[in-house]
Design a protein around this motif. Structure first.
Motif, PDB file in Angstrom:
ATOM      1  N   VAL A 154       0.861  -1.183   0.000  1.00  0.00           N
ATOM      2  CA  VAL A 154       0.000   0.000   0.000  1.00  0.00           C
ATOM      3  C   VAL A 154       0.900   1.235   0.000  1.00  0.00           C
ATOM      4  N   GLU A 155       0.554   2.221  -0.835  1.00  0.00           N
ATOM      5  CA  GLU A 155       1.385   3.419  -0.954  1.00  0.00           C
ATOM      6  C   GLU A 155       0.967   4.470   0.082  1.00  0.00           C
ATOM      7  N   LEU A 156       1.967   5.043   0.762  1.00  0.00           N
ATOM      8  CA  LEU A 156       1.709   6.127   1.714  1.00  0.00           C
ATOM      9  C   LEU A 156       1.790   7.448   0.956  1.00  0.00           C
ATOM     10  N   VAL A 157       0.694   8.198   0.934  1.00  0.00           N
ATOM     11  CA  VAL A 157       0.648   9.452   0.180  1.00  0.00           C
ATOM     12  C   VAL A 157       1.035  10.631   1.080  1.00  0.00           C
ATOM     13  N   ASP A 158       0.607  10.552   2.356  1.00  0.00           N
ATOM     14  CA  ASP A 158       0.857  11.677   3.273  1.00  0.00           C
ATOM     15  C   ASP A 158       0.798  11.167   4.708  1.00  0.00           C
ATOM     16  N   SER A 159       1.525  11.821   5.600  1.00  0.00           N
ATOM     17  CA  SER A 159       1.417  11.474   7.027  1.00  0.00           C
ATOM     18  C   SER A 159       1.495  12.760   7.845  1.00  0.00           C
ATOM     19  N   ARG A 160       0.657  12.816   8.895  1.00  0.00           N
ATOM     20  CA  ARG A 160       0.651  13.996   9.781  1.00  0.00           C
ATOM     21  C   ARG A 160       0.679  13.524  11.227  1.00  0.00           C
ATOM     22  N   TYR A 161       1.450  14.213  12.020  1.00  0.00           N
ATOM     23  CA  TYR A 161       1.598  13.822  13.420  1.00  0.00           C
ATOM     24  C   TYR A 161       1.119  14.947  14.322  1.00  0.00           C
ATOM     25  N   GLY A 162       0.137  14.652  15.163  1.00  0.00           N
ATOM     26  CA  GLY A 162      -0.371  15.629  16.120  1.00  0.00           C
ATOM     27  C   GLY A 162      -0.685  14.878  17.400  1.00  0.00           C
ATOM     28  N   MET A 163      -1.935  15.005  17.871  1.00  0.00           N
ATOM     29  CA  MET A 163      -2.364  14.235  19.042  1.00  0.00           C
ATOM     30  C   MET A 163      -2.402  12.742  18.688  1.00  0.00           C
ATOM     31  N   SER A 164      -2.640  12.495  17.389  1.00  0.00           N
ATOM     32  CA  SER A 164      -2.639  11.110  16.899  1.00  0.00           C
ATOM     33  C   SER A 164      -1.872  11.102  15.577  1.00  0.00           C
TER      34      SER A 164
END
Length: 202
Positions: A154-164
């Motif tokens: 599966v391709e990862l397009v974007d990732s964001r890190y915050g509370m989760s």
């Protein structure tokens, strides 16, 4: 029923009563990409009398007779694409007029033959619709989810890190529902989802 696109661009040339007809079939993602390919084709043939075309791309279709009598070029080209079950393809025929008029029936045949001969030896590949799946997970679940992504390619397009952790994944649209279930199980029900559809692509 599967639809097909082309493995790569292909062309063929016919001479019919002194006119040159150059048929081009080009795989494209959407209408914008098709219009760009058409511009390049026009630039490559500045002396052409007509550049007639038809497009089928994920529900976006279009055609143009580009100055030929109405219905004698764009529609016949479109029918050839449909006959071949093609999608995500721009079909265009560049015509250099040779001084002999072909008449409406002759034009329909010429445009049909030009694009059909380009497609005769074309390699078709199945066209897969892709979707985007946005998943929200706890930091503790990230390693497990990433391992699953690797196994499933599966391709990862974007990732964001915050509370989760929020990950945007790209996969064949037909696998999105099953992926939701698997990821819920992997995270013991903690994963949250937001669905956004990507366009159809190969």
């Amino acid at each position: 029923m599967p639809t097909f696109t082309l493995a790569g661009p292909i062309s063929a040339e016919l001479e019919i009563r002194k006119s040159r007809f150059i048929g081009h079939a080009i795989p494209v993602v959407d209408r914008d990409a098709a219009m760009q390919a058409l511009r390049l084709l026009r630039d490559a043939h500045p002396g052409a009398t007509h550049v007639c075309w038809a497009l089928l791309a994920g529900g976006q279709s279009g055609m143009s007779d580009d100055g030929e009598p109405s219905g004698t070029a764009g529609r016949p080209i479109l029918e050839v694409l449909r006959h071949h079950d093609l999608d995500g393809v721009l079909a265009a025929v560049v015509r250099y007029y040779g001084g002999v008029k072909l008449g409406a029936g002759g034009l329909v045949r010429a445009y049909t033959d030009a694009i059909a001969s380009a497609l005769q030896h074309a390699q078709r590949v199945e066209r897969i619709a892709y979707g985007l799946l946005t998943i929200e997970i706890d930091y503790a679940d990230e390693a497990r989810v990433r391992r699953w992504m690797e196994q499933e390619a599966v391709e990862l397009v974007d990732s964001r890190y915050g509370m989760s952790v929020q990950l945007v994944l790209r996969m064949p649209a037909t696998k999105c529902d099953a992926a939701r279930g698997t990821l819920r199980d992997l995270t013991q029900g903690r994963a949250g989802f937001e669905r956004s559809d990507g366009g159809a692509d190969r």
